[in-house]
Scaffold this active site. Structure first.
Site, PDB file in Angstrom:
ATOM      1  N   ARG A  82     -24.382  29.045  40.527  1.00  9.49           N
ATOM      2  CA  ARG A  82     -23.946  28.577  41.847  1.00  9.49           C
ATOM      3  C   ARG A  82     -22.487  28.112  41.804  1.00  9.49           C
ATOM      4  O   ARG A  82     -21.726  28.335  42.748  1.00  9.49           O
ATOM      5  CB  ARG A  82     -24.875  27.455  42.331  1.00  9.49           C
ATOM      6  CG  ARG A  82     -24.712  27.156  43.812  1.00  9.49           C
ATOM      7  CD  ARG A  82     -25.800  26.237  44.314  1.00  9.49           C
ATOM      8  NE  ARG A  82     -25.794  24.959  43.615  1.00  9.49           N
ATOM      9  CZ  ARG A  82     -26.731  24.022  43.751  1.00  9.49           C
ATOM     10  NH1 ARG A  82     -27.764  24.230  44.564  1.00  9.49           N
ATOM     11  NH2 ARG A  82     -26.659  22.897  43.082  1.00  9.49           N
ATOM     12  N   LYS A 184     -21.078  24.829  47.168  1.00  2.00           N
ATOM     13  CA  LYS A 184     -21.008  23.379  46.956  1.00  2.00           C
ATOM     14  C   LYS A 184     -19.536  22.963  46.866  1.00  2.00           C
ATOM     15  O   LYS A 184     -19.027  22.616  45.796  1.00  2.00           O
ATOM     16  CB  LYS A 184     -21.795  23.011  45.700  1.00  2.00           C
ATOM     17  CG  LYS A 184     -22.476  21.671  45.797  1.00  2.00           C
ATOM     18  CD  LYS A 184     -23.563  21.527  44.761  1.00  2.00           C
ATOM     19  CE  LYS A 184     -23.972  20.089  44.552  1.00  2.00           C
ATOM     20  NZ  LYS A 184     -24.410  19.389  45.754  1.00  2.00           N
ATOM     21  N   GLU A 220     -30.355  21.798  57.103  1.00  2.00           N
ATOM     22  CA  GLU A 220     -30.606  20.903  55.974  1.00  2.00           C
ATOM     23  C   GLU A 220     -29.982  19.555  56.280  1.00  2.00           C
ATOM     24  O   GLU A 220     -29.428  19.354  57.364  1.00  2.00           O
ATOM     25  CB  GLU A 220     -30.042  21.501  54.686  1.00  2.00           C
ATOM     26  CG  GLU A 220     -28.540  21.690  54.690  1.00  2.00           C
ATOM     27  CD  GLU A 220     -27.997  22.147  53.340  1.00  2.00           C
ATOM     28  OE1 GLU A 220     -28.553  21.764  52.296  1.00  2.00           O
ATOM     29  OE2 GLU A 220     -26.992  22.873  53.331  1.00  2.00           O
TER      30      GLU A 220
HETATM   31  N1  PLP Z   1     -28.145  20.723  50.039  1.00  2.00           N
HETATM   32  C1  PLP Z   1     -27.032  20.004  49.861  1.00  2.00           C
HETATM   33  C2  PLP Z   1     -26.062  19.923  50.978  1.00  2.00           C
HETATM   34  C3  PLP Z   1     -26.801  19.347  48.629  1.00  2.00           C
HETATM   35  O1  PLP Z   1     -25.711  18.621  48.439  1.00  2.00           O
HETATM   36  C4  PLP Z   1     -27.763  19.462  47.607  1.00  2.00           C
HETATM   37  C5  PLP Z   1     -27.545  18.821  46.322  1.00  2.00           C
HETATM   38  O2  PLP Z   1     -27.179  19.417  45.371  1.00  2.00           O
HETATM   39  C6  PLP Z   1     -28.907  20.217  47.848  1.00  2.00           C
HETATM   40  C7  PLP Z   1     -29.069  20.832  49.062  1.00  2.00           C
HETATM   41  C8  PLP Z   1     -29.952  20.363  46.793  1.00  2.00           C
HETATM   42  O3  PLP Z   1     -29.573  21.292  45.816  1.00  2.00           O
HETATM   43  P1  PLP Z   1     -30.161  21.210  44.365  1.00  2.00           P
HETATM   44  O4  PLP Z   1     -31.634  21.217  44.485  1.00  2.00           O
HETATM   45  O5  PLP Z   1     -29.657  22.429  43.699  1.00  2.00           O
HETATM   46  O6  PLP Z   1     -29.644  19.963  43.762  1.00  2.00           O
HETATM   47  C1  COI Z   2     -27.218  16.600  44.168  1.00  2.00           C
HETATM   48  O1  COI Z   2     -28.376  16.424  44.514  1.00  2.00           O
HETATM   49  O2  COI Z   2     -26.906  16.914  43.011  1.00  2.00           O
HETATM   50  C2  COI Z   2     -26.123  16.463  45.106  1.00  2.00           C
HETATM   51  O3  COI Z   2     -25.056  16.922  44.817  1.00  2.00           O
HETATM   52  C3  COI Z   2     -26.340  15.763  46.375  1.00  2.00           C
HETATM   53  C4  COI Z   2     -25.356  14.666  46.586  1.00  2.00           C
HETATM   54  C5  COI Z   2     -25.496  14.224  47.986  1.00  2.00           C
HETATM   55  C6  COI Z   2     -25.526  13.539  45.630  1.00  2.00           C
END
Ligand code: PLP
Ligand code: COI
Length: 341
Positions: A82, A184, A220
């Site tokens: 990612r 991200k 989301e």
């Molecule tokens: N959506 C957003 C906007 C986020 O910042 C995060 C955090 O990483 C997620 C979703 C969840 O992603 P992940 O499960 O890969 O941490």
């Molecule tokens: C994560 O879950 O790793 C994120 O980056 C989300 C953030 C809002 C702390």
């Protein structure tokens, strides 16, 4: 190895400097060897690309102590992939996947004393990040970059641990159609800050963003994807090109199907159907699965049957199974767990 003297059980989701961080520099078209450093400060030029045009992206993953005392990370290969997608979209050089994985191993191992013990309720959060570091004044990508990983022990992302949250439907958008919602990028978070402060001031834990094109579908929240459970126990998650492809959410869909034998569906979810669902949760590395008790849509309250005291039964099973895999209590699917040796 002796652990640091930290009150693990009372940690919130905050930053604490640890002994080591990883850094690699990109210059003249190549990443250097990279190393661990004890210096928690970053010194860059006043005109650095990151400072002027927000050329930065990041990742988030965790290291866990398993029941049998090993230290592991959860699907770090997907974070590497990612980060690559984020870098490409922001015209930044890609930090190679194999090097990403080695850097994760190295920085966790060096900070082993900060990895919370099994059963403490805390974990070690890893924040890999990249930014343009040399001067740019015309709008263009930098030519020099840094890839870094900092780590910090953390507790629950939301105050109150796993108590159900109250979230609101946001009037502001997070991502434009065909924009950067699927990567991200730091900029996605900068523009959510006004709204999260406002949500907290109004008594909400988070904002639910709708699709920016029609404002009729659920996307989301500012920091997590969303899952719903129907009254007949189907697990549903919104499909959209402008949400972050959460590794936790993708893992939960596999857990629901293969471990719990539930039907799963990834499809557009209209705001108008949310009141029919039985359970709702926010999922992400930081959020794990945080149950939603109530969604407020401009004064209209959508309350889920499990109420404001505990998780719904399917959310609880998903939570127990996912964390069981991460903490080594349950056998993981092939390739999900990377042991730090
Ligand atoms: N959506 C957003 C906007 C986020 O910042 C995060 C955090 O990483 C997620 C979703 C969840 O992603 P992940 O499960 O890969 O941490
Ligand atoms: C994560 O879950 O790793 C994120 O980056 C989300 C953030 C809002 C702390």
């Amino acid at each position: 190895m002796e652990k640091k003297n930290i009150d693990w059980g009372n940690l919130g989701f905050g930053y604490m400097p640890t002994d080591y961080r990883y850094v690699s520099h990109f210059k003249d078209g190549a990443w250097n060897a990279g190393e661990l450093t004890t210096d928690s400060n970053v010194v860059i030029n006043e005109c650095a690309g990151v400072l002027q045009y927000a050329q930065t992206c990041f990742e988030g993953l965790k290291a866990y102590t398993t029941e049998d005392g090993r230290i592991v990370t959860f699907r770090p290969d997907l974070n590497a992939e990612r980060l690559e997608q984020s870098a490409v979209r922001l015209r930044m050089p890609v930090f190679p996947k194999e090097r990403f994985l080695e850097a994760v191993d190295q920085v966790v191992k060096a900070n082993a004393a900060f990895v919370p013990p099994y059963g403490s309720g805390a974990t070690l959060y890893l924040r890999p990040y990249m930014f343009g570091s040399d001067p740019v004044i015309g709008v263009k990508p930098a030519t020099e970059y840094q890839f870094r990983i900092l780590v910090t022990p953390v507790g629950p992302y939301f105050k109150g641990g796993v108590k159900p949250l109250t979230v609101r439907i946001s009037d502001l958008d997070r991502a434009a159609p065909h924009g950067t919602g699927h990567i991200k990028a730091g900029l996605n978070y900068a523009m959510s800050l006004y709204n999260i402060v406002d949500a907290h001031e109004q008594g909400y834990d988070e904002n639910i963003y709708l699709d920016p094109g029609t404002r009729t579908y659920i996307e989301e929240t500012g920091g997590a994807n969303i899952i719903f459970v129907t009254k007949d126990n189907k697990v549903i998650t919104p499909k959209s090109d402008s949400i972050l492809p959460s590794i936790t959410r993708r893992s939960l869909m596999t857990v629901a199907k293969d471990y719990l034998g539930l039907e799963v569906e990834e499809r557009p979810v209209a705001l108008s159907e949310v009141a029919d669902f039985a359970e709702c949760g926010l999922c992400g590395t930081a959020a794990v699965i945080s149950p939603v008790g109530k969604i407020v849509d401009h004064g209209r309250e959508i309350a889920f049957p499990a109420g404001m005291e505990k998780m719904g039964p399917i959310t609880q099973k998903l939570y127990d199974t996912l964390t069981g895999i991460q903490m080594g209590r349950l056998e993981a699917p092939e390739g999900w767990i990377r042991e730090i040796k």
